[in-house]
Design a protein around this motif. Structure first.
Motif, short mmCIF file in Angstrom:
data_model
loop_
_atom_site.label_atom_id
_atom_site.label_comp_id
_atom_site.label_asym_id
_atom_site.label_seq_id
_atom_site.Cartn_x
_atom_site.Cartn_y
_atom_site.Cartn_z
N TYR A 57 1.03 -1.10 0.05
CA TYR A 57 -0.06 0.08 -0.06
C TYR A 57 0.96 1.19 0.01
N ARG A 58 1.85 1.30 0.83
CA ARG A 58 2.55 2.54 0.89
C ARG A 58 3.52 2.65 -0.14
N SER A 59 3.84 1.60 -0.90
CA SER A 59 4.76 1.64 -2.01
C SER A 59 3.96 2.25 -3.35
N THR A 60 2.35 1.86 -3.23
CA THR A 60 1.77 1.98 -4.59
C THR A 60 0.78 3.12 -4.39
N HIS A 61 0.56 3.41 -3.50
CA HIS A 61 -0.91 4.57 -3.04
C HIS A 61 -0.67 5.58 -3.77
N ASP A 62 0.56 6.38 -3.88
CA ASP A 62 0.48 7.42 -4.61
C ASP A 62 0.14 7.40 -6.10
N ARG A 63 0.59 6.20 -6.89
CA ARG A 63 0.24 6.25 -8.05
C ARG A 63 -1.17 6.01 -8.44
N VAL A 64 -1.88 5.05 -7.50
CA VAL A 64 -3.19 4.70 -7.61
C VAL A 64 -4.19 5.92 -7.37
N PHE A 65 -3.82 6.53 -6.36
CA PHE A 65 -4.58 7.77 -6.23
C PHE A 65 -4.35 9.04 -7.03
N GLY A 66 -3.01 9.11 -7.80
CA GLY A 66 -2.87 9.87 -8.78
C GLY A 66 -3.52 9.79 -10.01
N LEU A 67 -3.64 8.53 -10.28
CA LEU A 67 -4.43 8.13 -11.58
C LEU A 67 -6.06 8.26 -11.56
N ALA A 68 -6.50 7.92 -10.11
CA ALA A 68 -7.81 8.15 -9.74
C ALA A 68 -8.09 9.71 -9.94
N LEU A 69 -7.13 10.36 -9.52
CA LEU A 69 -7.66 11.95 -9.19
C LEU A 69 -7.56 12.46 -10.66
N ARG A 70 -6.62 12.03 -11.68
CA ARG A 70 -6.61 12.61 -13.00
C ARG A 70 -7.75 12.15 -13.64
N ILE A 71 -8.53 11.25 -13.45
CA ILE A 71 -9.77 10.61 -13.92
C ILE A 71 -10.95 11.52 -13.44
N TYR A 96 -3.75 -12.24 -9.35
CA TYR A 96 -2.62 -11.07 -10.02
C TYR A 96 -1.89 -12.41 -10.75
N ASP A 97 -1.45 -11.96 -12.03
CA ASP A 97 -0.97 -13.05 -13.08
C ASP A 97 0.34 -12.20 -13.79
N GLY A 98 1.56 -12.28 -13.34
CA GLY A 98 2.58 -11.68 -13.67
C GLY A 98 3.03 -11.74 -14.99
N ALA A 99 2.39 -12.95 -15.76
CA ALA A 99 2.49 -12.98 -17.24
C ALA A 99 1.67 -11.97 -18.06
N LEU A 100 0.66 -11.35 -17.31
CA LEU A 100 -0.08 -10.53 -18.11
C LEU A 100 0.02 -9.07 -17.93
N ALA A 101 0.66 -8.66 -16.83
CA ALA A 101 1.05 -7.41 -16.24
C ALA A 101 1.92 -7.29 -15.39
N SER A 102 2.68 -6.35 -15.10
CA SER A 102 3.48 -5.95 -13.84
C SER A 102 2.51 -5.70 -12.91
N PRO A 103 3.12 -5.39 -11.43
CA PRO A 103 2.19 -5.14 -10.49
C PRO A 103 1.56 -3.76 -10.61
N ILE A 104 2.43 -2.83 -10.99
CA ILE A 104 2.07 -1.44 -11.10
C ILE A 104 0.88 -1.24 -12.23
N GLY A 105 1.30 -2.01 -13.34
CA GLY A 105 0.44 -2.17 -14.49
C GLY A 105 -1.06 -2.84 -13.98
N TRP A 106 -1.05 -3.61 -13.45
CA TRP A 106 -2.20 -4.35 -12.83
C TRP A 106 -3.05 -3.42 -12.16
N LEU A 107 -2.33 -2.89 -11.24
CA LEU A 107 -2.91 -1.64 -10.31
C LEU A 107 -3.57 -0.46 -11.21
N MET A 108 -2.95 -0.32 -12.31
CA MET A 108 -3.23 0.87 -13.04
C MET A 108 -4.48 0.59 -13.80
N MET A 109 -4.59 -0.65 -14.25
CA MET A 109 -5.66 -1.09 -14.89
C MET A 109 -6.98 -1.13 -14.12
#
Length: 218
Positions: A57-71, A96-109
């Protein structure tokens, strides 16, 4: 998986696993070591490891919140979406399936899909959407749908929705635009079923009055 972490809020339907079409992905040049660590954390989260969840959560929260805020362009709504995403991660990390997306890519999706869904719910004001729930509300409320149909002016509907209280608008959006039953709305908001019915009834009466005035002014 047990009690949800405190970061979480109630969430809706399960998300798909694959990358979303035209969905923002991770930034170019993402550190492979970081991605491997995040993937490992997801594996640990799937076993119910709360410490792993906190680190993720602490490592990725800013990315998730930032995308949600932009939308969404609304901090409160973006934070709600962010909490929904992390509740989903807590409950479905094993998907989560690492063959389909990176963890950040999955979160962004996940974030992109959920935020876009919220935009669609909040902006939907068509005659079809209003009429959807009115069938079960009796003749008085059917007048609202009829008035909208007579005017055929979505702008009037949008303007009249703005005359509702925040609680009335939220309840109507969940019931009609979100496609939820009254019982599901009550559960989602944590309020009695009778309160939901009262808000919807009063909200529709206010819409009826406003739309009738719009027709008279046309």
């Amino acid at each position: 998986m047990g009690n949800e972490p405190r970061h979480s809020a109630d969430t809706g339907r399960a998300e798909a696993r694959g990358p979303a079409d035209s969905c923002p992905a991770e930034r170019p040049g993402a550190d492979p070591a970081v991605m491997r660590r995040l993937a490992a954390l997801l594996t640990e989260i799937a076993t119910g490891d709360r410490d792993a969840f906190t680190e993720f959560y602490r490592s990725t929260h800013d990315r998730v919140f930032g995308l949600a805020l932009r939308i969404l362009r609304k901090p409160a709504a973006a934070e709600e979406i962010t909490q929904e995403i992390y509740l989903y991660v807590w409950n479905a990390a094993e998907q989560y399936d690492g063959a389909l997306a990176s963890p950040i890519g999955w979160l962004m999706m996940l974030t992109h899909r959920r935020a876009v869904d919220r935009v669609r719910v909040e902006s939907s004001a068509s005659t079809r959407d209003l009429a959807y729930g009115h069938r079960n509300l009796g003749r008085d409320h059917d007048i609202v749908a009829e008035t909208v149909g007579q005017r055929s002016d979505e702008r009037a509907v949008v303007d009249c929705l703005g005359t509702l209280t925040d609680t009335q608008r939220e309840t109507l959006a969940l019931a009609y635009y979100g496609g939820r039953t009254y019982a599901q709305v009550a559960d989602h908001l944590g309020i009695p079923l009778n309160t939901v019915k009262t808000r919807i009834r009063d909200g529709l009466k206010r819409l009826q009055t406003c739309l009738a005035g719009s027709v008279a002014d046309a």
